[in-house]
Design a protein around this motif. Structure first.
Motif, short mmCIF file in Angstrom:
data_model
loop_
_atom_site.label_atom_id
_atom_site.label_comp_id
_atom_site.label_asym_id
_atom_site.label_seq_id
_atom_site.Cartn_x
_atom_site.Cartn_y
_atom_site.Cartn_z
N ALA A 23 0.83 -1.20 0.00
CA ALA A 23 0.00 0.00 0.00
C ALA A 23 0.87 1.25 0.00
O ALA A 23 0.59 2.21 -0.73
CB ALA A 23 -0.93 0.00 1.21
N MET A 26 2.44 1.67 -3.45
CA MET A 26 1.47 2.14 -4.44
C MET A 26 1.06 3.59 -4.21
O MET A 26 0.75 4.31 -5.15
CB MET A 26 0.25 1.22 -4.47
N ILE A 34 0.59 0.04 -12.32
CA ILE A 34 -0.68 -0.62 -11.99
C ILE A 34 -0.53 -1.56 -10.80
O ILE A 34 -1.50 -2.15 -10.35
CB ILE A 34 -1.25 -1.38 -13.20
N GLY A 35 0.69 -1.72 -10.31
CA GLY A 35 0.95 -2.61 -9.18
C GLY A 35 2.43 -2.82 -9.02
O GLY A 35 3.25 -2.15 -9.66
N TYR A 54 8.01 -2.01 -9.65
CA TYR A 54 6.74 -1.50 -10.17
C TYR A 54 6.49 -2.12 -11.54
O TYR A 54 7.42 -2.43 -12.28
CB TYR A 54 6.78 0.02 -10.33
N GLU A 66 -4.81 -9.54 -5.39
CA GLU A 66 -5.35 -8.26 -4.92
C GLU A 66 -5.09 -8.14 -3.42
O GLU A 66 -5.44 -9.03 -2.65
CB GLU A 66 -6.84 -8.16 -5.20
N GLY A 69 -3.97 -2.75 -0.36
CA GLY A 69 -3.32 -1.53 -0.80
C GLY A 69 -2.98 -1.47 -2.27
O GLY A 69 -2.45 -0.46 -2.74
N GLY A 70 -3.24 -2.51 -3.01
CA GLY A 70 -2.90 -2.52 -4.43
C GLY A 70 -2.71 -3.93 -4.94
O GLY A 70 -2.88 -4.90 -4.21
N THR A 71 -2.33 -4.02 -6.19
CA THR A 71 -2.20 -5.33 -6.83
C THR A 71 -0.75 -5.80 -6.82
O THR A 71 0.16 -5.05 -7.16
CB THR A 71 -2.70 -5.26 -8.29
#
Length: 117
Positions: A23, A26, A34-35, A54, A66, A69-71
């Motif tokens: 998280a 991101m 995107i993750g 990244y 998933e 906090g993000g992918t």
């Protein structure tokens, strides 16, 4: 007779501190990210290193996890080395980083940054 499918377990288990670190990453991610992606490139003193970077696009064979906090993407070529592993984020007075408990590893270097499977 109907076939019943059970939910597939996650290929990788993330601790709450790993979730929080993703998280944080991101929240500070560069434009277009995107993750974050976990891979095991061939390097390090034991053969395979753990690498988190990244990612700006999903590849067709990447696993997608998933998190709150993000992918997190797991490289499709690395997934067999990582199935059943736990990913943690650990900080102490001198170091901070992701730590992996990998049941597939047959050996690891002293610093824990690479492994042999």
């Amino acid at each position: 007779m109907a076939t019943t499918l059970r939910q597939r377990p996650a290929p990788l288990i993330l601790t709450p501190s790993a979730d929080a670190r993703i998280a944080d990453l991101m929240a500070r991610a560069p434009d277009g990210a995107i993750g974050v992606k976990l891979s095991t490139p061939r390097r390090g003193c034991s053969g395979l290193a753990y690498s988190v970077d990244y990612v700006t696009e999903a590849k067709p064979f990447d696993e997608r996890i998933e998190t709150p906090g993000g992918t997190l993407f797991v490289d499709g070529g690395s997934i067999l080395y990582l199935v059943g592993s736990t990913m943690d984020w650990v900080e102490d007075d001198f170091t901070a980083g992701f730590v992996f408990n990998n049941p597939n590893a047959k050996g690891a270097c002293g610093c824990g940054a690479s492994c042999t499977v």
